[in-house]
Design a protein around this motif. Structure first.
Motif, PDB file in Angstrom:
ATOM      1  N   MET A 184      -4.734  19.011   0.868  1.00 41.07           N
ATOM      2  CA  MET A 184      -3.372  18.460   0.931  1.00 41.07           C
ATOM      3  C   MET A 184      -3.219  17.162   0.139  1.00 41.07           C
ATOM      4  O   MET A 184      -4.132  16.347   0.068  1.00 41.07           O
ATOM      5  N   GLU A 185      -2.008  16.979  -0.410  1.00 42.55           N
ATOM      6  CA  GLU A 185      -1.675  15.772  -1.152  1.00 42.55           C
ATOM      7  C   GLU A 185      -1.096  14.724  -0.205  1.00 42.55           C
ATOM      8  O   GLU A 185      -0.458  15.048   0.805  1.00 42.55           O
ATOM      9  N   ALA A 186      -1.322  13.455  -0.533  1.00 40.42           N
ATOM     10  CA  ALA A 186      -0.770  12.363   0.271  1.00 40.42           C
ATOM     11  C   ALA A 186       0.743  12.335   0.136  1.00 40.42           C
ATOM     12  O   ALA A 186       1.297  12.518  -0.951  1.00 40.42           O
ATOM     13  N   GLN A 187       1.423  12.097   1.258  1.00 42.28           N
ATOM     14  CA  GLN A 187       2.883  12.017   1.280  1.00 42.28           C
ATOM     15  C   GLN A 187       3.317  10.555   1.359  1.00 42.28           C
ATOM     16  O   GLN A 187       2.539   9.676   1.721  1.00 42.28           O
ATOM     17  N   LEU A 188       4.552  10.297   1.020  1.00 41.49           N
ATOM     18  CA  LEU A 188       5.008   8.905   0.923  1.00 41.49           C
ATOM     19  C   LEU A 188       5.131   8.228   2.280  1.00 41.49           C
ATOM     20  O   LEU A 188       4.846   7.039   2.413  1.00 41.49           O
ATOM     21  N   SER A 189       5.584   8.955   3.298  1.00 36.79           N
ATOM     22  CA  SER A 189       5.868   8.339   4.596  1.00 36.79           C
ATOM     23  C   SER A 189       4.833   8.737   5.636  1.00 36.79           C
ATOM     24  O   SER A 189       4.182   9.789   5.533  1.00 36.79           O
ATOM     25  N   ASP A 190       4.709   7.903   6.656  1.00 36.07           N
ATOM     26  CA  ASP A 190       3.805   8.219   7.759  1.00 36.07           C
ATOM     27  C   ASP A 190       4.302   9.444   8.517  1.00 36.07           C
ATOM     28  O   ASP A 190       3.496  10.233   9.017  1.00 36.07           O
ATOM     29  N   PRO A 248       0.843  -1.209   0.000  1.00 33.97           N
ATOM     30  CA  PRO A 248       0.000   0.000   0.000  1.00 33.97           C
ATOM     31  C   PRO A 248       0.874   1.253   0.000  1.00 33.97           C
ATOM     32  O   PRO A 248       1.649   1.485   0.929  1.00 33.97           O
ATOM     33  N   LEU A 249       0.765   2.052  -1.025  1.00 29.94           N
ATOM     34  CA  LEU A 249       1.516   3.303  -1.115  1.00 29.94           C
ATOM     35  C   LEU A 249       0.592   4.484  -0.859  1.00 29.94           C
ATOM     36  O   LEU A 249      -0.469   4.586  -1.483  1.00 29.94           O
ATOM     37  N   SER A 250       0.985   5.364   0.046  1.00 29.14           N
ATOM     38  CA  SER A 250       0.259   6.626   0.219  1.00 29.14           C
ATOM     39  C   SER A 250       0.805   7.593  -0.833  1.00 29.14           C
ATOM     40  O   SER A 250       1.539   8.524  -0.548  1.00 29.14           O
ATOM     41  N   LEU A 251       0.392   7.317  -2.040  1.00 30.51           N
ATOM     42  CA  LEU A 251       0.902   7.970  -3.245  1.00 30.51           C
ATOM     43  C   LEU A 251      -0.229   8.780  -3.856  1.00 30.51           C
ATOM     44  O   LEU A 251      -1.314   8.251  -4.096  1.00 30.51           O
ATOM     45  N   THR A 252      -0.004  10.055  -4.137  1.00 29.58           N
ATOM     46  CA  THR A 252      -1.095  10.888  -4.647  1.00 29.58           C
ATOM     47  C   THR A 252      -1.579  10.412  -6.003  1.00 29.58           C
ATOM     48  O   THR A 252      -2.781  10.256  -6.233  1.00 29.58           O
ATOM     49  N   SER A 253      -0.658  10.160  -6.929  1.00 26.71           N
ATOM     50  CA  SER A 253      -1.068   9.755  -8.276  1.00 26.71           C
ATOM     51  C   SER A 253      -0.139   8.673  -8.805  1.00 26.71           C
ATOM     52  O   SER A 253       1.083   8.848  -8.780  1.00 26.71           O
ATOM     53  N   PHE A 254      -0.711   7.565  -9.258  1.00 23.07           N
ATOM     54  CA  PHE A 254       0.086   6.496  -9.857  1.00 23.07           C
ATOM     55  C   PHE A 254       0.645   7.003 -11.188  1.00 23.07           C
ATOM     56  O   PHE A 254      -0.111   7.460 -12.057  1.00 23.07           O
ATOM     57  N   PRO A 255       1.964   6.945 -11.388  1.00 21.02           N
ATOM     58  CA  PRO A 255       2.587   7.623 -12.537  1.00 21.02           C
ATOM     59  C   PRO A 255       2.070   7.186 -13.904  1.00 21.02           C
ATOM     60  O   PRO A 255       1.994   8.000 -14.820  1.00 21.02           O
ATOM     61  N   ARG A 256       1.731   5.907 -14.061  1.00 21.15           N
ATOM     62  CA  ARG A 256       1.323   5.410 -15.375  1.00 21.15           C
ATOM     63  C   ARG A 256      -0.159   5.009 -15.389  1.00 21.15           C
ATOM     64  O   ARG A 256      -0.572   4.125 -16.135  1.00 21.15           O
ATOM     65  N   LEU A 257      -0.949   5.708 -14.588  1.00 19.87           N
ATOM     66  CA  LEU A 257      -2.395   5.487 -14.602  1.00 19.87           C
ATOM     67  C   LEU A 257      -2.933   5.789 -15.998  1.00 19.87           C
ATOM     68  O   LEU A 257      -2.710   6.865 -16.541  1.00 19.87           O
ATOM     69  N   GLY A 258      -3.628   4.815 -16.580  1.00 19.11           N
ATOM     70  CA  GLY A 258      -4.176   4.997 -17.921  1.00 19.11           C
ATOM     71  C   GLY A 258      -3.277   4.531 -19.037  1.00 19.11           C
ATOM     72  O   GLY A 258      -3.688   4.532 -20.204  1.00 19.11           O
ATOM     73  N   CYS A 259      -2.050   4.113 -18.710  1.00 15.41           N
ATOM     74  CA  CYS A 259      -1.164   3.551 -19.732  1.00 15.41           C
ATOM     75  C   CYS A 259      -1.566   2.094 -19.999  1.00 15.41           C
ATOM     76  O   CYS A 259      -2.237   1.464 -19.178  1.00 15.41           O
ATOM     77  N   PRO A 260      -1.161   1.524 -21.131  1.00 18.14           N
ATOM     78  CA  PRO A 260      -1.505   0.124 -21.401  1.00 18.14           C
ATOM     79  C   PRO A 260      -1.033  -0.796 -20.279  1.00 18.14           C
ATOM     80  O   PRO A 260       0.068  -0.646 -19.754  1.00 18.14           O
ATOM     81  N   SER A 261      -1.894  -1.738 -19.893  1.00 14.86           N
ATOM     82  CA  SER A 261      -1.559  -2.776 -18.909  1.00 14.86           C
ATOM     83  C   SER A 261      -1.157  -2.206 -17.551  1.00 14.86           C
ATOM     84  O   SER A 261      -0.253  -2.722 -16.897  1.00 14.86           O
ATOM     85  N   PHE A 262      -1.830  -1.150 -17.095  1.00 14.18           N
ATOM     86  CA  PHE A 262      -1.452  -0.553 -15.806  1.00 14.18           C
ATOM     87  C   PHE A 262      -2.129  -1.236 -14.630  1.00 14.18           C
ATOM     88  O   PHE A 262      -1.835  -0.918 -13.478  1.00 14.18           O
TER      89      PHE A 262
END
Length: 659
Positions: free
Chosen positions: A432-438, A141-155
């Motif tokens: 606020m955007e989600a940050q990577l670390s707790d 589980p990543l507290s990641l704001t946006s998955f970098p390749r969202l919408g790319c083939p086979s994501f």
């Protein structure tokens, strides 16, 4: 995500026929609750955070990362553990838009004790651990704001293909199977927003123009089955997206506060509104969309475009005929009016609202300012309605009110108490955007909670014209805005009305028309807002002054100082934002070809590093090397704090009424 009613979802045509019914009864429900609860006082200052997570799978042999479409199963198990101990469970779990997302909150709200600040990070760690236990090998589980390749083939995992002719979204890139299927709300929203506007949503994000990026940057969507709609909608030199999932499939960090009464809630709503752009820029964490580097650093405009259900009439592109209002913003945007009496003269945006509904509320005893706010929200149609929820008891139910209230996704949300509940008047801080670390997520939460205490204790005034807040929101989304841009901010935050002649204006003006208010604010950098300049004390010295006046145990004080050090460092540039760090990572990668493309391999390496950081690996570029609640760090932290106070506090306390 708001109201989560269940049942048989109605089509847009069915929902449209019932829109006036929902609005009429939603207003009656609000009036009923307002009359019951407007005098409610002395509620505890509870607060709590929400963190959203993206489930990902690392495929080692292919050097690929995909989003894992197992949120329904994970959520069911998380909620089962919660339901087994309903009165004594440390975490609470709720569904989110995407089939790869879950949302976690503390099981019970935090209260007014300073010791509660020591619980935030540990509870976030526990949430991450609870999810991790339910995932398979190489899943995380990543507290990641946006998955970098969202919408790319086979994501997605399993790999799913979008359908341009069937289902809810008709997206070229985002399959409906990536929308959470265990709750009907999300696909219904997706379908009805598309049907209401009469076409797919259009999202255009400026691409980052590197040395080898094509100029103009124009994509050919015909291999994906485009019938010409995407070609017409996509703007040159922009990354084009066409589905609600690109926005609501992002993650964020939110904080909700319970106020002592309705007046305090309205005041907090206003004061925190001016801080939304500042915290958005400080937490910027999403520079990559659909496999390309963008020229912005935050998710805000992407989500705004992704749920924009306005018709051409409502956008002002053609004359009004079928619709009632020209509406200047998406349903997901910055707020348009302050709610407190103090904020009234700063409402310089012409508010569009349903006058009949407004009058009904005024006739029932709701003041004009609050009536206009609610009537402004209710210019929107319901976009998700269930057959079982059509007929309600307006004396007891609030689903029709919440239906429209919760689908106005704005920077701030003013939340009346639920019926028959011990919960009080609340405000929700949403930018606020989600940050990577707790550690980082906890730091932002503690900062904004501390700031609310400072605002209330010292009766601070951050108000500026609401139009300037809108300008700040646009500024906050720019690339590296925290270091390269300036924001409108109030010069004198410790005087209730400054200059004095503004007092008469506040009595007599409904709009910001006089020069005295124009003199109350100026442009400042994020660092100047945080640390102070000239006669402006700065938020950090004010917070430190407040902390210095309170009895705080050394362990808690150390924890709080470490969090504040991160926020200060992000403002000064000592620590870079997540967005800047990601951008640098991509551009320094050996596979990067200076063409704005974030390939599978680059994304894999980036997310591998993100995972390591979330597991506790130090990243000195982004945050200090601190370990909260570690005794070895306490003397150094306190010493650093004292030096900081000696330098800044004298300026901060001038004019502050400590009563």
């Amino acid at each position: 995500m708001g109201l989560l009613s269940e049942g048989e979802p109605l089509s847009w045509e069915e929902t449209k026929k019932l829109a006036d019914h929902v609005r009429k009864h939603g207003i009656r429900q609000f009036i009923t609750q307002y009359k019951k609860l407007k005098e409610r006082k002395k509620d505890v200052l509870y607060w709590g955070d929400e963190v959203e997570y993206i489930l990902v799978k690392f495929i080692q042999d292919e050097k690929t990362v995909r989003v894992k479409l197992t949120a329904s199963d994970v959520l069911r198990k998380l909620q089962q553990a919660e339901n087994d101990c309903p009165n004594d469970h440390p975490t609470t779990w709720r569904p989110e838009y995407a089939a790869y997302m879950v949302e976690g909150t503390p099981g019970k709200p935090y209260g007014g004790l300073f010791a509660h600040f020591n619980l935030v990070e540990s509870n976030m760690k526990l949430r991450r651990e609870e999810i991790q236990k339910l995932l398979g090998p190489d899943e995380y589980p990543l507290s990641l704001t946006s998955f970098p390749r969202l919408g790319c083939p086979s994501f997605t995992d399993p790999i799913e293909k979008p359908s341009v002719t069937e289902g809810a979204s008709h997206s070229l890139f985002f399959p409906d199977s990536a929308i959470l299927g265990s709750h009907p709300r999300f696909k219904t929203l997706t379908r009805n927003i598309r049907h209401r506007r009469g076409e797919k949503v259009v999202i255009n994000v400026p691409v980052y123009k590197d040395k080898e990026t094509p100029s103009p940057f124009v994509e050919d969507f015909s291999p994906l089955g485009d019938d010409g709609e995407a070609k017409r909608a996509a703007r040159p030199d922009h990354i084009y997206m066409d589905c609600m999932g690109f926005g609501m499939g992002c993650c964020c960090l939110q904080v909700t506060f319970q106020a002592c009464n309705i007046s305090e809630a309205r005041s907090l709503y206003d004061q925190l509104t001016t801080l939304c752009p500042i915290l958005l820029s400080l937490s910027a964490a999403s520079p990559i969309y659909r496999g390309y580097l963008s020229d912005i650093d935050t998710r805000w405009s992407i989500i705004s475009q992704s749920v924009d259900d306005r018709t051409k009439e409502e956008k002002g592109e053609v004359p009004l005929k079928e619709n009632s209002f020209k509406i200047d913003k998406s349903r997901y945007d910055s707020i348009d009016s302050y709610l407190s009496c103090q904020g009234k003269p700063y409402n310089d945006i012409e508010l569009v609202y349903d006058q009949e509904l407004c009058q009904e509320m005024e006739d029932a005893g709701v003041d004009k300012q609050l009536s206009q706010h609610i009537a402004h929200l209710f210019i929107r149609d319901p976009v998700s309605l269930f057959s079982e929820k059509i007929h309600q008891n307006d004396e007891e139910d609030t689903d029709h009110f919440e239906n429209i209230q919760s689908t106005n996704w704005q920077t701030m949300r003013f939340k009346p108490p639920p019926p028959n509940s011990s919960i009080g008047w609340r405000v929700e801080f949403r930018p606020m955007e989600a940050q990577l670390s707790d550690f980082e997520n906890a730091a932002y939460v503690v900062f904004i909670v501390l700031l609310t205490r400072v605002i209330l204790t010292y009766r601070l005034n951050f108000l500026i014209p609401i139009s300037k807040v809108d300008e700040n929101m646009k500024t906050a989304q720019k690339r590296n805005a925290v270091m390269e841009e300036k924001f409108y901010f109030r010069k004198d935050v410790v005087t209730d009305i400054s200059p004095p002649e503004a007092a008469e204006c506040m009595k007599n003006c409904d709009r910001v028309k006089c020069a005295c208010i124009a003199d109350e604010y100026t442009l400042m950098t994020a660092n100047e807002i945080m640390q102070g300049k000239d006669d402006f004390p700065g938020l950090m010295p004010l917070i430190n002054k407040y902390m210095n006046s309170m009895e705080i145990d050394v362990d808690t004080r150390c924890t709080m100082l470490q969090y504040l050090e991160l926020i200060s460092g992000r403002a000064s540039g000592e620590f870079i934002t997540t967005a800047t760090w990601m951008r640098r990572f991509v551009m320094n990668h050996t596979d990067y070809k200076n063409d704005s493309v974030v390939s599978e391999k680059i994304s894999y390496d980036l997310l591998t590093k993100c995972k390591q950081i979330s597991l506790g690996e130090a990243c000195y570029e982004m945050f200090p090397c601190f370990s909260t609640k570690t005794a070895d760090n306490i003397p150094a932290a306190v010493s650093k704090s004292n030096a900081y106070l000696n330098q800044k506090v004298a300026k901060a306390v001038n004019g502050i009424n400590e009563s």
